[in-house]
Write an enzyme that holds these catalytic residues in place. Sequence first.
Site, PDB file in Angstrom:
ATOM      1  N   HIS A 207      39.597  31.029  34.389  1.00 23.15           N
ATOM      2  CA  HIS A 207      40.863  31.754  34.332  1.00 23.15           C
ATOM      3  C   HIS A 207      42.022  31.046  35.017  1.00 23.15           C
ATOM      4  O   HIS A 207      43.152  31.508  34.945  1.00 23.15           O
ATOM      5  CB  HIS A 207      40.713  33.142  34.970  1.00 23.15           C
ATOM      6  CG  HIS A 207      40.534  33.073  36.464  1.00 23.15           C
ATOM      7  ND1 HIS A 207      39.326  32.850  37.062  1.00 23.15           N
ATOM      8  CD2 HIS A 207      41.430  33.163  37.462  1.00 23.15           C
ATOM      9  CE1 HIS A 207      39.475  32.820  38.367  1.00 23.15           C
ATOM     10  NE2 HIS A 207      40.743  33.002  38.653  1.00 23.15           N
TER      11      HIS A 207
HETATM   12  C1  UD1 Z   1      45.072  35.977  39.893  1.00 19.08           C
HETATM   13  C2  UD1 Z   1      45.271  35.045  41.082  1.00 19.08           C
HETATM   14  C3  UD1 Z   1      44.125  34.049  41.146  1.00 19.08           C
HETATM   15  C4  UD1 Z   1      42.789  34.748  41.124  1.00 19.08           C
HETATM   16  C5  UD1 Z   1      42.703  35.694  39.943  1.00 19.08           C
HETATM   17  C6  UD1 Z   1      41.422  36.464  40.056  1.00 19.08           C
HETATM   18  C7  UD1 Z   1      47.597  34.516  41.653  1.00 19.08           C
HETATM   19  C8  UD1 Z   1      48.631  33.467  41.618  1.00 19.08           C
HETATM   20  N1  UD1 Z   1      46.484  34.252  40.946  1.00 19.08           N
HETATM   21  O1  UD1 Z   1      45.134  35.185  38.728  1.00 19.08           O
HETATM   22  O2  UD1 Z   1      44.227  33.318  42.360  1.00 19.08           O
HETATM   23  O3  UD1 Z   1      41.794  33.785  41.026  1.00 19.08           O
HETATM   24  O4  UD1 Z   1      43.811  36.608  39.990  1.00 19.08           O
HETATM   25  O5  UD1 Z   1      41.007  37.060  38.908  1.00 19.08           O
HETATM   26  O6  UD1 Z   1      47.748  35.530  42.304  1.00 19.08           O
HETATM   27  N2  UD1 Z   1      46.096  40.633  33.092  1.00 19.08           N
HETATM   28  C9  UD1 Z   1      45.714  41.722  32.375  1.00 19.08           C
HETATM   29  N3  UD1 Z   1      45.110  42.751  33.059  1.00 19.08           N
HETATM   30  C10 UD1 Z   1      44.905  42.743  34.402  1.00 19.08           C
HETATM   31  C11 UD1 Z   1      45.322  41.606  35.107  1.00 19.08           C
HETATM   32  C12 UD1 Z   1      45.911  40.564  34.450  1.00 19.08           C
HETATM   33  O7  UD1 Z   1      45.889  41.792  31.161  1.00 19.08           O
HETATM   34  O8  UD1 Z   1      44.355  43.714  34.938  1.00 19.08           O
HETATM   35  C13 UD1 Z   1      46.738  39.501  32.368  1.00 19.08           C
HETATM   36  C14 UD1 Z   1      48.249  39.646  32.283  1.00 19.08           C
HETATM   37  O9  UD1 Z   1      48.649  39.204  31.034  1.00 19.08           O
HETATM   38  C15 UD1 Z   1      48.748  38.659  33.307  1.00 19.08           C
HETATM   39  C16 UD1 Z   1      47.645  37.595  33.297  1.00 19.08           C
HETATM   40  O10 UD1 Z   1      46.442  38.289  33.025  1.00 19.08           O
HETATM   41  O11 UD1 Z   1      49.982  38.147  32.988  1.00 19.08           O
HETATM   42  C17 UD1 Z   1      47.519  36.866  34.608  1.00 19.08           C
HETATM   43  O12 UD1 Z   1      47.376  37.790  35.674  1.00 19.08           O
HETATM   44  P1  UD1 Z   1      47.823  37.381  37.172  1.00 19.08           P
HETATM   45  O13 UD1 Z   1      47.469  38.465  38.084  1.00 19.08           O
HETATM   46  O14 UD1 Z   1      49.242  36.915  37.148  1.00 19.08           O
HETATM   47  O15 UD1 Z   1      46.991  36.093  37.447  1.00 19.08           O
HETATM   48  P2  UD1 Z   1      45.417  35.837  37.329  1.00 19.08           P
HETATM   49  O16 UD1 Z   1      45.197  34.779  36.332  1.00 19.08           O
HETATM   50  O17 UD1 Z   1      44.699  37.125  37.150  1.00 19.08           O
HETATM   51  N1  UDP Z   2      33.797  38.797  39.448  1.00 15.22           N
HETATM   52  C1  UDP Z   2      33.388  40.034  38.942  1.00 15.22           C
HETATM   53  N2  UDP Z   2      33.336  40.190  37.586  1.00 15.22           N
HETATM   54  C2  UDP Z   2      33.651  39.196  36.703  1.00 15.22           C
HETATM   55  C3  UDP Z   2      34.061  37.944  37.237  1.00 15.22           C
HETATM   56  C4  UDP Z   2      34.139  37.778  38.604  1.00 15.22           C
HETATM   57  O1  UDP Z   2      33.079  40.939  39.703  1.00 15.22           O
HETATM   58  O2  UDP Z   2      33.569  39.432  35.495  1.00 15.22           O
HETATM   59  C5  UDP Z   2      33.912  38.669  40.911  1.00 15.22           C
HETATM   60  C6  UDP Z   2      33.325  37.405  41.488  1.00 15.22           C
HETATM   61  O3  UDP Z   2      32.009  37.644  41.870  1.00 15.22           O
HETATM   62  C7  UDP Z   2      34.226  37.135  42.680  1.00 15.22           C
HETATM   63  C8  UDP Z   2      35.503  37.888  42.396  1.00 15.22           C
HETATM   64  O4  UDP Z   2      35.283  38.602  41.204  1.00 15.22           O
HETATM   65  O5  UDP Z   2      33.703  37.712  43.857  1.00 15.22           O
HETATM   66  C9  UDP Z   2      36.748  37.061  42.256  1.00 15.22           C
HETATM   67  O6  UDP Z   2      36.562  36.066  41.323  1.00 15.22           O
HETATM   68  P1  UDP Z   2      37.732  35.465  40.445  1.00 15.22           P
HETATM   69  O7  UDP Z   2      37.061  34.348  39.741  1.00 15.22           O
HETATM   70  O8  UDP Z   2      38.406  36.501  39.654  1.00 15.22           O
HETATM   71  O9  UDP Z   2      38.834  34.961  41.496  1.00 15.22           O
HETATM   72  P2  UDP Z   2      38.924  33.723  42.502  1.00 15.22           P
HETATM   73  O10 UDP Z   2      37.793  33.846  43.449  1.00 15.22           O
HETATM   74  O11 UDP Z   2      38.917  32.474  41.688  1.00 15.22           O
HETATM   75  O12 UDP Z   2      40.245  33.893  43.170  1.00 15.22           O
END
Ligand code: UD1
Ligand code: UDP
Length: 362
Positions: A207
């Site tokens: 992601h």
């Molecule tokens: C964020 C964090 C990243 C973390 C990840 C965990 C930042 C900069 N990044 O990245 O460090 O590893 O979360 O999962 O804070 N979206 C949905 N539904 C949701 C959430 C997100 O559809 O519930 C979609 C939206 O289109 C959004 C995109 O995902 O624009 C990215 O979401 P965002 O929270 O900005 O960043 P992540 O990639 O989730």
């Molecule tokens: N995780 C989860 N379900 C999923 C993928 C990840 O519960 O489908 C958990 C994973 O075990 C970890 C946490 O979500 O503890 C955060 O992981 P993610 O990869 O989203 O974020 P990052 O650690 O890279 O910031």
Amino acid sequence: MTKKSLVISIVGARPNFVKLASLHKHFPNQIDHRIVHTGQHYDFEMSEIFFNDFMLPKPNFNLEVGPGTRASQIGIMIQKIESVLKSEDPDLVLVYGDTNSTFAGAFAASTCNIKLAHIESGLRSFDKRMPEETNRILTDNLSDLLFAPTKSSIMNLKNENNLGKIIRSGDLSVEIINETLTNLLKKKEISKGLNLDPKSYVLFTMHRAENTAHKDNLISIIRSFEKLRDHEIIFPIHPRTKKVLESFNLFERLTRCKNVKIIDPVGYLDFINLLVNAKKIVTDSGGVQKEAYILSIPCITIRENTEWIETVVEGWNVLTGLDSDKIINYINNWHPLKKQKPIFGDGKASKIIMDEIQNYLV
Ligand code: UD1
Ligand code: UDP
């Protein structure tokens, strides 16, 4: 009667909730602990499922910020968090990890002149293209208490001459995984409806913004899947990745890989169950690299660098970037044997953190 101290935790994204869950239940009666959810993650599978899995109370405040460009998302979060902090006037703000919610919480605490503690402090990938890297550096600079999980995280903070108090806490994931494994003993199936046998599949997550932003990267991953027909691959897909694949018209090509099972993101209990039963994990996640190490699952990290460098040094994690040949080679031919050292501590992080917070609040 002495007044209770007030501590506010600021969370917003999946990895924040996992860290909050370890700590929340250790708050003693003398501390009133309230939770602010920024709303960065908002889908049921990305947010509420974690509050249910961990039996966390509903957040006291949900700021419902939602998606946006990084600057606008952080800007709105700061304004909204600031307004909560002004009305609540806590003795300490706690932030976790490296998300936009983490930095926004830290910055709002600073504008309100409230003491700040950072859980999972000092991690560095030394790659400023990652939004998480700048979030970490800025948050650490604003923090009064820095809870650093690993040896290298302590060294990074010392090298940067950080002015806060650095505490080696170990990592909260050791204890949360131990508790989860106990719960898993009661669970027979690996994941509902998937019909998986233990050690019969490779788990895959991806992601990171820097990986998903480029069409070529996604094509390279799909090509790897196409060449890995002998391996079943389970892919709980992050909403960002799904949206990007769709926008590049690649989602359909991915669904044509019959060896890949794409599923919605799962809750923590289900994810750890999938991980502990996997033969290998391929990921760009930060948290999953640690969890794989703790569970002795060989981890192939599709990044050029990692902030969890000890997992690589100990031989249980390899960095392949998005090089298809390397990924395939490590899936087919790599079997780490080295016994793991307790690089994330001995499962007492929450006690170390809570003792320090209590002393700080006296
Ligand atoms: C964020 C964090 C990243 C973390 C990840 C965990 C930042 C900069 N990044 O990245 O460090 O590893 O979360 O999962 O804070 N979206 C949905 N539904 C949701 C959430 C997100 O559809 O519930 C979609 C939206 O289109 C959004 C995109 O995902 O624009 C990215 O979401 P965002 O929270 O900005 O960043 P992540 O990639 O989730
Ligand atoms: N995780 C989860 N379900 C999923 C993928 C990840 O519960 O489908 C958990 C994973 O075990 C970890 C946490 O979500 O503890 C955060 O992981 P993610 O990869 O989203 O974020 P990052 O650690 O890279 O910031």
